[in-house]
Design a protein around this motif. Structure first.
Motif, PDB file in Angstrom:
ATOM      1  N   GLY A  81       5.463  30.297 -61.286  1.00  0.00           N
ATOM      2  CA  GLY A  81       6.389  31.430 -61.299  1.00  0.00           C
ATOM      3  C   GLY A  81       5.872  32.618 -62.093  1.00  0.00           C
ATOM      4  N   MET A  82       4.967  32.355 -63.048  1.00  0.00           N
ATOM      5  CA  MET A  82       4.446  33.474 -63.853  1.00  0.00           C
ATOM      6  C   MET A  82       3.685  34.484 -62.990  1.00  0.00           C
ATOM      7  SD  MET A  82       2.738  30.516 -64.244  1.00  0.00           S
ATOM      8  CE  MET A  82       1.186  29.700 -64.522  1.00  0.00           C
ATOM      9  N   LEU A  83       3.214  34.040 -61.821  1.00  0.00           N
ATOM     10  CA  LEU A  83       2.480  34.972 -60.961  1.00  0.00           C
ATOM     11  C   LEU A  83       3.404  36.009 -60.332  1.00  0.00           C
ATOM     12  CD1 LEU A  83      -0.017  32.599 -59.121  1.00  0.00           C
ATOM     13  CD2 LEU A  83      -0.333  33.911 -61.211  1.00  0.00           C
ATOM     14  N   ASP A  84       4.698  35.728 -60.370  1.00  0.00           N
ATOM     15  CA  ASP A  84       5.655  36.691 -59.807  1.00  0.00           C
ATOM     16  C   ASP A  84       6.105  37.708 -60.853  1.00  0.00           C
ATOM     17  OD1 ASP A  84       5.549  35.244 -57.404  1.00  0.00           O
ATOM     18  OD2 ASP A  84       7.046  33.820 -58.159  1.00  0.00           O
ATOM     19  N   ASP A  85       5.636  37.547 -62.100  1.00  0.00           N
ATOM     20  CA  ASP A  85       6.050  38.425 -63.193  1.00  0.00           C
ATOM     21  C   ASP A  85       5.270  39.747 -63.107  1.00  0.00           C
ATOM     22  OD1 ASP A  85       6.388  39.724 -65.600  1.00  0.00           O
ATOM     23  OD2 ASP A  85       6.384  37.877 -66.788  1.00  0.00           O
ATOM     24  N   PRO A  86       5.975  40.870 -62.973  1.00  0.00           N
ATOM     25  CA  PRO A  86       5.268  42.146 -62.772  1.00  0.00           C
ATOM     26  C   PRO A  86       4.459  42.614 -63.988  1.00  0.00           C
ATOM     27  CG  PRO A  86       7.635  42.497 -63.009  1.00  0.00           C
ATOM     28  CD  PRO A  86       7.427  41.024 -62.957  1.00  0.00           C
ATOM     29  N   GLN A  87       4.578  41.929 -65.146  1.00  0.00           N
ATOM     30  CA  GLN A  87       3.800  42.376 -66.308  1.00  0.00           C
ATOM     31  C   GLN A  87       2.302  42.146 -66.112  1.00  0.00           C
ATOM     32  OE1 GLN A  87       3.290  40.316 -70.013  1.00  0.00           O
ATOM     33  NE2 GLN A  87       4.290  38.471 -69.252  1.00  0.00           N
ATOM     34  N   TRP A  88       1.933  41.266 -65.155  1.00  0.00           N
ATOM     35  CA  TRP A  88       0.526  40.919 -64.987  1.00  0.00           C
ATOM     36  C   TRP A  88      -0.168  41.817 -63.978  1.00  0.00           C
ATOM     37  CZ3 TRP A  88      -1.293  37.788 -68.518  1.00  0.00           C
ATOM     38  CH2 TRP A  88      -0.459  36.817 -69.085  1.00  0.00           C
ATOM     39  N   ARG A  89      -1.373  42.196 -64.329  1.00  0.00           N
ATOM     40  CA  ARG A  89      -2.246  42.860 -63.346  1.00  0.00           C
ATOM     41  C   ARG A  89      -3.123  41.744 -62.778  1.00  0.00           C
ATOM     42  NH1 ARG A  89      -5.092  46.930 -66.414  1.00  0.00           N
ATOM     43  NH2 ARG A  89      -3.174  48.131 -66.317  1.00  0.00           N
ATOM     44  N   LEU A  90      -2.991  41.502 -61.477  1.00  0.00           N
ATOM     45  CA  LEU A  90      -3.625  40.324 -60.871  1.00  0.00           C
ATOM     46  C   LEU A  90      -4.862  40.693 -60.065  1.00  0.00           C
ATOM     47  CD1 LEU A  90      -0.431  38.609 -59.380  1.00  0.00           C
ATOM     48  CD2 LEU A  90      -1.514  38.132 -61.564  1.00  0.00           C
ATOM     49  N   TYR A  91      -5.852  39.831 -60.159  1.00  0.00           N
ATOM     50  CA  TYR A  91      -7.051  39.941 -59.315  1.00  0.00           C
ATOM     51  C   TYR A  91      -7.273  38.578 -58.691  1.00  0.00           C
ATOM     52  CZ  TYR A  91      -8.032  44.144 -62.053  1.00  0.00           C
ATOM     53  OH  TYR A  91      -7.952  45.368 -62.647  1.00  0.00           O
ATOM     54  N   HIS A  92      -7.554  38.545 -57.401  1.00  0.00           N
ATOM     55  CA  HIS A  92      -7.829  37.238 -56.837  1.00  0.00           C
ATOM     56  C   HIS A  92      -8.841  37.292 -55.700  1.00  0.00           C
ATOM     57  CE1 HIS A  92      -5.437  37.933 -53.231  1.00  0.00           C
ATOM     58  NE2 HIS A  92      -4.454  38.377 -53.982  1.00  0.00           N
ATOM     59  N   GLY A  93      -9.414  36.144 -55.386  1.00  0.00           N
ATOM     60  CA  GLY A  93     -10.398  36.044 -54.318  1.00  0.00           C
ATOM     61  C   GLY A  93     -10.654  34.590 -53.992  1.00  0.00           C
ATOM     62  N   HIS A  94     -11.665  34.359 -53.195  1.00  0.00           N
ATOM     63  CA  HIS A  94     -12.043  32.975 -52.901  1.00  0.00           C
ATOM     64  C   HIS A  94     -13.518  32.910 -52.559  1.00  0.00           C
ATOM     65  CE1 HIS A  94     -11.577  34.227 -48.665  1.00  0.00           C
ATOM     66  NE2 HIS A  94     -12.508  33.327 -48.460  1.00  0.00           N
ATOM     67  N   LEU A  95     -14.073  31.733 -52.631  1.00  0.00           N
ATOM     68  CA  LEU A  95     -15.449  31.505 -52.198  1.00  0.00           C
ATOM     69  C   LEU A  95     -15.573  30.061 -51.732  1.00  0.00           C
ATOM     70  CD1 LEU A  95     -16.573  29.876 -54.836  1.00  0.00           C
ATOM     71  CD2 LEU A  95     -16.998  32.137 -55.715  1.00  0.00           C
ATOM     72  N   GLU A  96     -16.742  29.725 -51.207  1.00  0.00           N
ATOM     73  CA  GLU A  96     -16.927  28.363 -50.698  1.00  0.00           C
ATOM     74  C   GLU A  96     -18.112  27.695 -51.362  1.00  0.00           C
ATOM     75  OE1 GLU A  96     -16.932  27.999 -46.425  1.00  0.00           O
ATOM     76  OE2 GLU A  96     -14.987  29.036 -46.320  1.00  0.00           O
ATOM     77  N   TYR A  97     -17.970  26.417 -51.554  1.00  0.00           N
ATOM     78  CA  TYR A  97     -19.029  25.585 -52.119  1.00  0.00           C
ATOM     79  C   TYR A  97     -19.537  24.624 -51.053  1.00  0.00           C
ATOM     80  CZ  TYR A  97     -17.835  26.327 -57.117  1.00  0.00           C
ATOM     81  OH  TYR A  97     -17.627  26.834 -58.371  1.00  0.00           O
ATOM     82  N   GLU A  98     -20.839  24.420 -51.008  1.00  0.00           N
ATOM     83  CA  GLU A  98     -21.409  23.325 -50.201  1.00  0.00           C
ATOM     84  C   GLU A  98     -21.465  22.126 -51.134  1.00  0.00           C
ATOM     85  OE1 GLU A  98     -22.227  23.295 -47.069  1.00  0.00           O
ATOM     86  OE2 GLU A  98     -22.187  25.426 -46.571  1.00  0.00           O
ATOM     87  N   ALA A  99     -20.308  21.600 -51.448  1.00  0.00           N
ATOM     88  CA  ALA A  99     -20.246  20.481 -52.396  1.00  0.00           C
ATOM     89  C   ALA A  99     -18.908  19.782 -52.252  1.00  0.00           C
ATOM     90  CB  ALA A  99     -20.407  20.998 -53.829  1.00  0.00           C
ATOM     91  N   ASN A 100     -18.894  18.520 -52.643  1.00  0.00           N
ATOM     92  CA  ASN A 100     -17.653  17.751 -52.651  1.00  0.00           C
ATOM     93  C   ASN A 100     -16.698  18.348 -53.687  1.00  0.00           C
ATOM     94  OD1 ASN A 100     -16.158  15.221 -54.100  1.00  0.00           O
ATOM     95  ND2 ASN A 100     -16.343  14.881 -51.898  1.00  0.00           N
ATOM     96  N   TYR A 101     -15.425  18.370 -53.359  1.00  0.00           N
ATOM     97  CA  TYR A 101     -14.451  19.042 -54.225  1.00  0.00           C
ATOM     98  C   TYR A 101     -14.377  18.419 -55.628  1.00  0.00           C
ATOM     99  CZ  TYR A 101     -11.048  15.222 -53.884  1.00  0.00           C
ATOM    100  OH  TYR A 101     -10.416  14.010 -53.996  1.00  0.00           O
ATOM    101  N   ALA A 102     -14.693  17.111 -55.731  1.00  0.00           N
ATOM    102  CA  ALA A 102     -14.556  16.464 -57.036  1.00  0.00           C
ATOM    103  C   ALA A 102     -15.524  17.068 -58.055  1.00  0.00           C
ATOM    104  CB  ALA A 102     -14.773  14.960 -56.908  1.00  0.00           C
ATOM    105  N   LEU A 103     -16.675  17.553 -57.589  1.00  0.00           N
ATOM    106  CA  LEU A 103     -17.632  18.173 -58.507  1.00  0.00           C
ATOM    107  C   LEU A 103     -17.106  19.515 -59.011  1.00  0.00           C
ATOM    108  CD1 LEU A 103     -21.012  17.449 -56.669  1.00  0.00           C
ATOM    109  CD2 LEU A 103     -19.837  16.079 -58.399  1.00  0.00           C
ATOM    110  N   VAL A 104     -16.361  20.194 -58.148  1.00  0.00           N
ATOM    111  CA  VAL A 104     -15.777  21.489 -58.544  1.00  0.00           C
ATOM    112  C   VAL A 104     -14.643  21.237 -59.544  1.00  0.00           C
ATOM    113  CG1 VAL A 104     -14.823  23.656 -57.697  1.00  0.00           C
ATOM    114  CG2 VAL A 104     -16.400  22.350 -56.248  1.00  0.00           C
ATOM    115  N   ASN A 105     -13.861  20.199 -59.287  1.00  0.00           N
ATOM    116  CA  ASN A 105     -12.820  19.820 -60.252  1.00  0.00           C
ATOM    117  C   ASN A 105     -13.445  19.507 -61.614  1.00  0.00           C
ATOM    118  OD1 ASN A 105     -10.826  20.040 -58.342  1.00  0.00           O
ATOM    119  ND2 ASN A 105     -10.365  17.869 -58.197  1.00  0.00           N
ATOM    120  N   ASP A 106     -14.521  18.720 -61.591  1.00  0.00           N
ATOM    121  CA  ASP A 106     -15.185  18.344 -62.850  1.00  0.00           C
ATOM    122  C   ASP A 106     -15.559  19.588 -63.658  1.00  0.00           C
ATOM    123  OD1 ASP A 106     -15.071  15.699 -62.074  1.00  0.00           O
ATOM    124  OD2 ASP A 106     -17.200  15.524 -61.592  1.00  0.00           O
ATOM    125  N   ASN A 107     -16.046  20.582 -62.949  1.00  0.00           N
ATOM    126  CA  ASN A 107     -16.485  21.818 -63.607  1.00  0.00           C
ATOM    127  C   ASN A 107     -15.337  22.488 -64.357  1.00  0.00           C
ATOM    128  OD1 ASN A 107     -16.593  25.049 -62.974  1.00  0.00           O
ATOM    129  ND2 ASN A 107     -18.582  24.275 -63.610  1.00  0.00           N
TER     130      ASN A 107
END
Ligand code: FES
Ligand SMILES: [Fe+2]
Length: 372
Positions: A148-174
């Motif tokens: 819900g904090m993402l709906d709070d107008p006090q924040w200036r938000l930046y977002h994006g996405h990217l892809e990994y050639e890797a199993n998700y568990a390694l990304v979680n570990d990171n």
């Protein structure tokens, strides 16, 4: 760490690891995209837990997720056309409703009820589109974490996405072990690290001993007197840093931190800051790790700054540096994945900093055993 998820003391003999890669947890809400990117008329192709989906927004404003494969000749529905709340396959014209049932078959008076594609539960909440690739009957919206904090107008938000050639568990570990920040990100988000010869090595935000198990994840929180946020606007006065980082199944990282006036940490005696304590500077980060296939992962990232803490120019500059840092993670984890793929009999050495990720993998193991 060993197969049972035990921590090995530093220097202990390495133990055989069955696999560092994990199968996806299908019965869970996964982030499929930033909701705002799926505007009316857009057909977004997504692979989530090996399911190929097409997402779109119907004329009623609601998001829909269908299997990206027409029931007739398996043409991709993502090459189709949104019509009202339904989607028409643009190969031979079959139209499906938002529930996946055929509602129109050109040349036939009656749409055959048996002709359908799978529809997946999808929910738009807190700026994100969440899909449930598993058993629809188990898709409980109450399981979507509160952002819900993402709906709070006090924040200036930046977002994006990217892809990994890797199993998700390694990304979680990171994300579960932030001791990497000062090393992998030494030229972006990190701080110069003192070598052992020169003094104590003190990676910030890395007190893995503080890790505590939550019902659906792992939490680390604590005070770091004299600490800095990973990305701190210039001109932020020195003070005491408080950070809480939650990592929730199946792969959601939520970090809140603030710098408080010197002495606040001592006044709080280990407890989180109270409402009477006003942060001099706040930070918020939310990252979501979504398994696509066995060795492909989509990574969604968001950083937020309190608009009153820094100018737009300044937060934009931090954002650019952060994006460079995320690519540093990609290069390292993809290299790690290649080693894992080419050396199936891998043996790893566990260290104390692995504690959070071992805890989290233990939780995933329990959930995956039930994910039939
Ligand atoms: S493949 Fe879709 S209508 Fe024929
Ligand atoms: Fe990183």
């Amino acid at each position: 760490m060993d197969e049972q998820g035990e921590i090995l003391p530093p220097g202990a003999a390495s133990t055989r690891i069955a696999s560092l890669e994990l199968p996806p947890l299908r019965n869970a809400w996964h982030v499929a995209g930033w909701a705002a990117e799926i505007t009316e008329g857009v057909l977004a192709r997504r692979t989530v837990c090996d399911e190929r989906l097409v997402l779109y927004r119907g004329s009623n404003g609601k998001l829909v997720a269908l299997q990206d494969r027409c029931a007739h000749r398996w043409a991709p529905l993502s090459m189709g056309r949104v019509e009202g709340t339904g989607l028409r396959c643009m190969y031979h014209g079959i139209k499906y409703g938002s529930d996946g049932h055929c509602v129109e078959l050109p040349g036939q008076e009656k749409a055959p009820t048996a002709l359908c594609v799978r529809a997946y539960p999808i929910v738009e909440r807190h700026r994100l589109a969440w899909v449930w690739p598993g058993d629809a009957a188990r898709a409980d919206e109450n399981l979507i974490p509160d952002l819900g904090m993402l709906d709070d107008p006090q924040w200036r938000l930046y977002h994006g996405h990217l892809e990994y050639e890797a199993n998700y568990a390694l990304v979680n570990d990171n994300l579960l072990d932030l001791t990497h920040v000062n090393f992998l990100h030494e030229n972006t988000l990190g701080r110069p690290v003192q070598t052992a010869a020169a003094g104590e090595v003190r990676p910030p935000l890395a007190r893995s001993a503080d890790a505590q198990r939550l019902e659906s994840g792992v939490r680390r929180e604590g005070w770091y007197p004299g600490g800095r946020l990973v990305a701190t606007p210039r001109g932020t006065p020195d003070g005491d840093l408080w950070v809480r980082t939650d990592f929730l199944v199946p792969g959601l990282y939520i970090s809140r931190g603030g710098i408080y006036a010197p002495g606040t940490a001592a006044a709080c005696t280990g407890s989180p800051p109270q409402s009477r304590h006003r942060a001099l500077c706040d930070g918020l980060a939310v990252h979501a790790v979504t398994p696509m296939t066995a060795r492909r992962t989509r990574y969604f990232y968001l950083q937020a700054f309190r608009a009153s803490d820094a100018s737009e120019e300044e937060t934009e500059a931090i954002w650019q540096i952060s994006k460079e840092a995320f690519l540093e993670d990609v290069r390292m984890i993809e290299g790690q994945q290649q080693n894992i793929a080419t050396h199936p009999g891998l043996r790893l050495a566990g260290i104390a900093a692995d504690r959070s990720l071992v805890m989290f993998r233990g939780l995933m193991k329990t959930l995956l055993a039930r994910d039939k």
